[in-house]
Structure formats: structure tokens, C-alpha cells
Design a protein around this motif. Structure first.
Motif, PDB file in Angstrom:
ATOM      1  N   ALA A  62       0.831  -1.214   0.000  1.00 14.00           N
ATOM      2  CA  ALA A  62       0.000   0.000   0.000  1.00 14.00           C
ATOM      3  C   ALA A  62       0.862   1.258   0.000  1.00 14.00           C
ATOM      4  O   ALA A  62       0.564   2.230  -0.703  1.00 14.00           O
ATOM      5  CB  ALA A  62      -0.931  -0.006   1.206  1.00 14.00           C
ATOM      6  N   LYS A  63       1.941   1.226   0.771  1.00 11.00           N
ATOM      7  CA  LYS A  63       2.838   2.379   0.815  1.00 11.00           C
ATOM      8  C   LYS A  63       3.508   2.596  -0.535  1.00 11.00           C
ATOM      9  O   LYS A  63       3.638   3.732  -1.009  1.00 11.00           O
ATOM     10  CB  LYS A  63       3.898   2.169   1.895  1.00 11.00           C
ATOM     11  CG  LYS A  63       4.849   3.343   2.049  1.00 11.00           C
ATOM     12  CD  LYS A  63       5.859   3.099   3.158  1.00 11.00           C
ATOM     13  CE  LYS A  63       6.823   4.257   3.287  1.00 11.00           C
ATOM     14  NZ  LYS A  63       7.836   4.012   4.355  1.00 11.00           N
ATOM     15  N   TYR A  65       2.301   1.722  -3.455  1.00  9.47           N
ATOM     16  CA  TYR A  65       1.295   2.220  -4.403  1.00  9.47           C
ATOM     17  C   TYR A  65       1.054   3.716  -4.192  1.00  9.47           C
ATOM     18  O   TYR A  65       0.932   4.473  -5.159  1.00  9.47           O
ATOM     19  CB  TYR A  65      -0.006   1.442  -4.244  1.00  9.47           C
ATOM     20  CG  TYR A  65      -1.063   1.844  -5.246  1.00  9.47           C
ATOM     21  CD1 TYR A  65      -1.069   1.303  -6.517  1.00  9.47           C
ATOM     22  CD2 TYR A  65      -2.045   2.770  -4.911  1.00  9.47           C
ATOM     23  CE1 TYR A  65      -2.030   1.670  -7.446  1.00  9.47           C
ATOM     24  CE2 TYR A  65      -3.005   3.154  -5.832  1.00  9.47           C
ATOM     25  CZ  TYR A  65      -2.991   2.595  -7.100  1.00  9.47           C
ATOM     26  OH  TYR A  65      -3.942   2.974  -8.017  1.00  9.47           O
ATOM     27  N   ASP A  66       1.000   4.144  -2.936  1.00 13.86           N
ATOM     28  CA  ASP A  66       0.801   5.570  -2.652  1.00 13.86           C
ATOM     29  C   ASP A  66       1.963   6.402  -3.197  1.00 13.86           C
ATOM     30  O   ASP A  66       1.765   7.522  -3.680  1.00 13.86           O
ATOM     31  CB  ASP A  66       0.650   5.788  -1.146  1.00 13.86           C
ATOM     32  CG  ASP A  66      -0.656   5.211  -0.614  1.00 13.86           C
ATOM     33  OD1 ASP A  66      -1.588   5.031  -1.420  1.00 13.86           O
ATOM     34  OD2 ASP A  66      -0.731   4.933   0.602  1.00 13.86           O
ATOM     35  N   GLU A  67       3.168   5.850  -3.103  1.00 16.70           N
ATOM     36  CA  GLU A  67       4.329   6.565  -3.645  1.00 16.70           C
ATOM     37  C   GLU A  67       4.239   6.675  -5.163  1.00 16.70           C
ATOM     38  O   GLU A  67       4.577   7.708  -5.743  1.00 16.70           O
ATOM     39  CB  GLU A  67       5.612   5.841  -3.241  1.00 16.70           C
ATOM     40  CG  GLU A  67       5.913   5.904  -1.747  1.00 16.70           C
ATOM     41  CD  GLU A  67       7.137   5.098  -1.375  1.00 16.70           C
ATOM     42  OE1 GLU A  67       7.695   4.415  -2.269  1.00 16.70           O
ATOM     43  OE2 GLU A  67       7.531   5.135  -0.191  1.00 16.70           O
ATOM     44  N   VAL A  69       1.460   6.724  -6.926  1.00 13.60           N
ATOM     45  CA  VAL A  69       0.408   7.695  -7.217  1.00 13.60           C
ATOM     46  C   VAL A  69       0.926   9.117  -7.051  1.00 13.60           C
ATOM     47  O   VAL A  69       0.663  10.000  -7.886  1.00 13.60           O
ATOM     48  CB  VAL A  69      -0.816   7.453  -6.309  1.00 13.60           C
ATOM     49  CG1 VAL A  69      -1.807   8.608  -6.416  1.00 13.60           C
ATOM     50  CG2 VAL A  69      -1.499   6.145  -6.673  1.00 13.60           C
ATOM     51  N   ALA A  70       1.684   9.364  -5.978  1.00  8.35           N
ATOM     52  CA  ALA A  70       2.221  10.705  -5.737  1.00  8.35           C
ATOM     53  C   ALA A  70       3.154  11.142  -6.875  1.00  8.35           C
ATOM     54  O   ALA A  70       3.089  12.286  -7.347  1.00  8.35           O
ATOM     55  CB  ALA A  70       2.960  10.737  -4.401  1.00  8.35           C
ATOM     56  N   VAL A 143      -6.400  10.278 -11.324  1.00 10.41           N
ATOM     57  CA  VAL A 143      -6.417  10.430  -9.868  1.00 10.41           C
ATOM     58  C   VAL A 143      -6.792  11.863  -9.492  1.00 10.41           C
ATOM     59  O   VAL A 143      -7.584  12.096  -8.576  1.00 10.41           O
ATOM     60  CB  VAL A 143      -5.045  10.052  -9.274  1.00 10.41           C
ATOM     61  CG1 VAL A 143      -4.932  10.507  -7.821  1.00 10.41           C
ATOM     62  CG2 VAL A 143      -4.822   8.545  -9.360  1.00 10.41           C
ATOM     63  N   ASN A 149      -7.591   7.662  -5.239  1.00  9.83           N
ATOM     64  CA  ASN A 149      -6.258   7.110  -5.475  1.00  9.83           C
ATOM     65  C   ASN A 149      -6.313   5.709  -6.075  1.00  9.83           C
ATOM     66  O   ASN A 149      -5.445   5.320  -6.864  1.00  9.83           O
ATOM     67  CB  ASN A 149      -5.463   7.064  -4.163  1.00  9.83           C
ATOM     68  CG  ASN A 149      -4.921   8.423  -3.770  1.00  9.83           C
ATOM     69  OD1 ASN A 149      -5.143   9.418  -4.461  1.00  9.83           O
ATOM     70  ND2 ASN A 149      -4.215   8.485  -2.660  1.00  9.83           N
ATOM     71  N   ARG A 150      -7.320   4.946  -5.696  1.00 14.01           N
ATOM     72  CA  ARG A 150      -7.403   3.555  -6.131  1.00 14.01           C
ATOM     73  C   ARG A 150      -8.223   3.431  -7.404  1.00 14.01           C
ATOM     74  O   ARG A 150      -9.348   3.899  -7.486  1.00 14.01           O
ATOM     75  CB  ARG A 150      -8.035   2.688  -5.042  1.00 14.01           C
ATOM     76  CG  ARG A 150      -7.288   2.735  -3.715  1.00 14.01           C
ATOM     77  CD  ARG A 150      -5.948   2.041  -3.810  1.00 14.01           C
ATOM     78  NE  ARG A 150      -5.183   2.153  -2.573  1.00 14.01           N
ATOM     79  CZ  ARG A 150      -4.027   1.552  -2.368  1.00 14.01           C
ATOM     80  NH1 ARG A 150      -3.491   0.823  -3.332  1.00 14.01           N
ATOM     81  NH2 ARG A 150      -3.384   1.704  -1.223  1.00 14.01           N
TER      82      ARG A 150
END
Length: 200
Positions: A62-63, A65-67, A69-70, A143, A149-150
Motif C-alpha cells: 500500500a505504501k 502504491y501511494d508513492e 500515485v504521488a 487520480v 487514489n485507487r
């Protein structure tokens, strides 16, 4: 003369009756005592500390994936004029646009696969599929526009319609079939109402 093996005597007897000089006799006694002490001395094994992980695999994924996306959002902001102009036009030109990982024939995530299954089940046709993995700016565009985000993200009539969880809720409630489904493409006759079967 006796054979050599009959002339062997225990070390203790050698130390007691050996004509060797006292210094060597003392050295033998020390060596014997050290060997006996090492044999009887308990051995201590250093305890091995259990291995610990900073995070679970799901949290690490999850971390990551967030990176991603950012970074994608930053890439979109860098090329916003070009990317937004192109995909805004696609949203206006097509009734349904699906931003997903992979393609309908080869989804590259479980969420994208489930979305394709739901759209196929309700016969939501026709729609344009956009692979967000082809360039980070594409993921950053959807996004930013959907504020989700997802993925995947489905747009209907130029507006954001739902992500995977939203589509799943509509599918279970029967709303997806009513709003986007069609009966014209379903089979008739013996298999009436079923999904069409391809014949090659």
C-alpha cells in the motif's frame, strides 16, 4: 620384545611412572586437566534474537502504491496542459471511458479484472479503455480528476462515475445493469438472456 600395541600405557600411568623430568610431567598434568575440564564444562549457546519486520507485506504494498500515485500526480502536473487536453477530448467523444491497469483482454490488476467482469456481465458497451500503466501522467490525470487514489476509474458522459468499490456496490444492487447495461447484445433463443458466446 613385545609388540608396539602392548607397550601402550594410559596417560595417567605415563604421568605417574614416566622418567621424564618434572617440568614435562607438570605440563602433561595441566594438559590432561584442561581437556577433562573442557569436556565437563557446560557449553553456552548465544541466543538468536527473533527476526522482526517493520511492516506487513500488505502495508508495504500500500505504501509503495501511494508513492507511485504521488509521483504520477507530479508527472501529470508537469505535463498538465497536454495530457488534460487530450483526455478531456476523449471523455467528451466517448460515452464511457475506463482508466484501468492493462487492457480488457489482459487486465494487470485484480481490481481491473473484476471491473471488466462486472461491465461484461451487465453488457456495458461500448467503452474506451485507457491503460494507466503506459505513462505515469495518465494515472496522475485520472487520480486528480476523480479524487480517488485507487483505480480503476469509470467515467460516463464525461463525469466520474465510480471506482472499483463504487462499481461493485452498484453491481450488487442491480444499479449498474439498469444504468449502463443493455439487453440487445445478449443471446436469444435457447440461451436467451445469457452472455454471447464467441464462435471462431
Amino acid at each position: 620384545l613385545k609388540p608396539f600395541w602392548l607397550r601402550l600405557v594410559p596417560l595417567e600411568r605415563l604421568l605417574t611412572h614416566s622418567p621424564a623430568s618434572p617440568p614435562y610431567r607438570a605440563m602433561f598434568r595441566l594438559a590432561l586437566a584442561a581437556s577433562r575440564g573442557a569436556a565437563s564444562r557446560p557449553r553456552f549457546v548465544a541466543a538468536v534474537a527473533p527476526r522482526a519486520f517493520a511492516a506487513s507485506p500488505l502495508e508495504a504494498t500500500a505504501k509503495l502504491y501511494d508513492e507511485v500515485v504521488a509521483k504520477s500526480v507530479k508527472e501529470y502536473q508537469t505535463n498538465q496542459a497536454t495530457v488534460a487536453t487530450h483526455f478531456d477530448a476523449e471523455l467528451k467523444a466517448n460515452k464511457m471511458v475506463l482508466f484501468m491497469e492493462g487492457s480488457p483482454d489482459a487486465p494487470k490488476s485484480e481490481a481491473s479484472l473484476n471491473t471488466i467482469k462486472m461491465l461484461t456481465q451487465v453488457q456495458a458497451a461500448n467503452f474506451l479503455a485507457v491503460d494507466v500503466l503506459t505513462h505515469p501522467a495518465i494515472l496522475g490525470y485520472t487520480v486528480t480528476k476523480s479524487q480517488r487514489n485507487r483505480g480503476p476509474h469509470l467515467y460516463v458522459g464525461g463525469s466520474f462515475y465510480g471506482d472499483h468499490d463504487g462499481l461493485l456496490a452498484k453491481f450488487k444492487a442491480g444499479e449498474l445493469a439498469k444504468e449502463l447495461g443493455t439487453e440487445a447484445t445478449r443471446s436469444s433463443g435457447t440461451f436467451g438472456g445469457e452472455l454471447p458466446i464467441a464462435t471462431y
